[in-house]
Design a protein around this motif. Structure first.
Motif, short mmCIF file in Angstrom:
data_model
loop_
_atom_site.label_atom_id
_atom_site.label_comp_id
_atom_site.label_asym_id
_atom_site.label_seq_id
_atom_site.Cartn_x
_atom_site.Cartn_y
_atom_site.Cartn_z
N ALA A 49 0.95 -1.42 0.18
CA ALA A 49 0.29 -0.03 0.02
C ALA A 49 0.98 0.99 0.45
O ALA A 49 1.82 0.98 0.07
CB ALA A 49 -1.33 0.05 1.23
N GLU A 50 -0.11 2.27 -0.79
CA GLU A 50 1.07 3.63 -0.67
C GLU A 50 0.96 4.17 1.31
O GLU A 50 -0.03 3.82 1.52
CB GLU A 50 0.19 4.55 -1.56
N TRP A 51 2.38 4.74 1.44
CA TRP A 51 2.15 5.64 2.62
C TRP A 51 2.98 6.61 2.31
O TRP A 51 2.84 6.80 1.47
CB TRP A 51 3.50 4.53 3.60
N LEU A 52 2.96 7.46 3.18
CA LEU A 52 3.00 8.93 3.21
C LEU A 52 4.09 9.22 2.82
O LEU A 52 5.15 8.59 3.15
CB LEU A 52 3.75 9.26 5.24
N LYS A 53 4.61 10.20 2.57
CA LYS A 53 5.81 9.94 1.34
C LYS A 53 5.94 12.08 1.41
O LYS A 53 5.24 12.34 2.30
CB LYS A 53 5.92 10.32 -0.28
N PRO A 54 7.34 11.86 1.68
CA PRO A 54 8.01 11.47 0.09
C PRO A 54 8.97 10.23 1.32
O PRO A 54 9.85 10.22 2.51
CB PRO A 54 8.95 11.99 0.01
#
Length: 359
Positions: A275-280
Motif C-alpha cells: 500500500a502507499e504510505w506517507l511520502k516522500p
C-alpha cells in the motif's frame, strides 16, 4: 487550625510512605493509597534475536488492529502463513547487529529504562513513583500498572513516548493500559499526557541536540534529513493527525534553525507492504539526493524518543549503504534525544505539566 480530615490524614501518611485504609477482614493486607504513578510507555521489543523470540514479538505487534487495519480474514493467512514464517529470521539478524549484548536486550529497552531512572532521579516529590513499560513484549503495561497500584498509586499518569500522535502508537499504548484497568475492581485515576510535537521544550531540545551532534562531525553536510516513521496514507485519509504533527515538528525546527527547505528536508521511513504510505519515502529521498550530486548528508529521527532498530539499523546502516552506493561520500546518523540531558528536559517538562493539580 481546623481538624485534619481523614482524606488529608491519608495524604500526609502517603508522604511518609505508609497508608493503610482501615481494618480489613481476615488476613487481607492493608491497602496503600496516596501516591502518584508515572508510567513511561514505548513501543516494544523482542526478548531475543532467535527465531521464536522474534516470531512472538512480531505476532503480537502485527496482530494489533491499530497497526494493521486490513480485514482479519485477509490478514490472518498472510500474517501466519507468510510473514511469521519468513520475517522473524531476517529481522532477528537486524536486531542482532544492534543488540546490547552486555544486558542481553535491545537498545530500546536499555534506553527506556535509563529514561525512567533519570526521571525518577529528577522528580522531587517523594510521593511520585516512576516506572516504564512496553506496548509489545516486556515489561508489560498491565504488570507495571499493577506494580504502581501495589505501591499505593491511586493516580497514574500515562506517558506515551511518542511526540507525534498516531493511532498505531499513542492510541494502542493507551488501549493496552485501559484493557488492564478493565480488570481492576479499584481503578486508579488516570491521566494521559498529550502529544508534544510542537512543545517549545521539544523543539528546542531537538535543535540543540542536532546542532551539537553536527558540530562533532569532521564534515559539513550539504543536506540534513529529518526522517519520521511512516504510516499508510489511508490512515491520514481516515483522520489520523500523525502526518500533520510530523510536518509541524519539521516546520518549527526549520524556523528555529533558520534553514532553507533545500538544506533541511523531511521524509518518512519504514514502509511495509504494497500500500502507499506517507511520502516522500526516506530511502528514495536519499538515493535521489546522491543522484543529484549531494556528497555529504546527515540524518536524524525526530519522531523517536529513543534509538531503536528503525534508527540504529535502518537509518544508520541500510540507508547509509543506499547513499554511498548511489554516489554519496559522507553520511552521518545523529542519535535521538534518548536519556541525555536534552531529552530528559523534554520528558520532565511534559510530566511536570501534566501532574499539575495532583501535587
Amino acid at each position: 487550625m481546623p481538624p485534619v480530615s481523614s482524606t488529608a490524614s491519608a495524604t500526609l501518611a502517603a508522604k511518609a510512605g505508609s497508608v493503610p485504609v482501615g481494618p480489613l477482614p481476615g488476613d487481607h493486607p492493608p491497602v496503600r493509597i496516596g501516591r502518584i504513578g508515572v508510567l513511561l510507555m514505548n513501543l516494544g521489543t523482542p526478548e531475543g534475536t532467535d527465531y521464536w523470540s522474534m516470531r512472538r514479538y512480531l505476532k503480537e505487534f502485527l496482530s494489533d488492529r491499530r497497526v494493521i487495519e486490513i480485514n482479519r480474514l485477509l490478514w490472518w493467512p498472510i500474517l501466519n502463513l507468510v510473514i511469521l514464517t519468513t520475517r522473524p529470521g531476517r529481522k532477528g539478524k537486524d536486531y542482532a547487529s544492534i543488540w546490547n549484548r552486555e544486558r542481553d536486550e535491545s537498545p530500546l529497552k536499555t534506553i527506556t529504562r535509563a529514561q525512567s531512572d533519570a526521571l525518577a532521579a529528577l522528580v522531587e516529590d517523594p510521593r511520585i513513583c516512576v516506572d516504564w513499560a512496553m506496548r509489545y513484549g516486556k515489561p508489560a503495561v498491565e504488570d507495571r500498572l499493577k506494580a504502581l497500584v501495589a505501591q499505593g498509586c491511586d493516580r497514574i499518569l500515562l506517558v506515551p513516548l511518542y511526540p507525534q500522535y498516531a493511532g498505531a502508537t499513542s492510541a494502542t499504548a493507551c488501549d493496552q493500559a485501559f484493557r488492564a484497568l478493565m480488570k481492576m475492581r479499584w481503578q486508579p485515576s488516570i491521566r494521559v499526557s498529550p502529544p508534544y510535537h510542537d512543545d517549545p521544550a521539544y523543539i528546542d531540545a531537538l535543535c540543540a541536540k542536532m546542532l551539537a551532534d553536527l558540530a562533532k562531525l569532521d564534515f559539513e553536510p550539504e543536506v540534513v534529513l529529518a526522517s519520521f516513521h511512516g504510516v499508510p496514507k489511508a490512515y491520514l485519509i481516515k483522520g489520523d493527525p500523525y502526518h500533520c504533527h510530523c510536518v509541524k515538528t519539521y516546520r518549527l525546527m526549520r524556523e528555529k534553525l533558520g534553514w532553507s527547505a533545500e538544506k533541511f528536508q523531511m521524509s518518512f521511513q519504514s514502509r511495509f507492504g504494497a500500500a502507499e504510505w506517507l511520502k516522500p519515502y526516506t530511502d528514495e529521498t536519499i538515493k535521489a539526493l546522491a543522484a543529484k550530486g549531494v556528497k555529504r548528508m546527515a540524518i536524524l529521527a525526530p519522531g523517536f524518543s529513543a534509538d531503536c532498530l528503525e534508527t540504529l539499523e535502518e537509518l544508520n546502516v541500510e540507508n547509509r549503504e543506499y547513499f554511498i552506493h548511489a554516489g554519496g561520500e559522507q553520511y552521518a546518523y545523529l542519535p535521538c534525544l534518548n536519556a541525555e540531558e536534552e531529552g530528559m528536559k523534554v520528558i520532565r517538562t511534559v510530566v511536570e505539566r501534566e501532574l499539575q493539580g495532583w501535587q
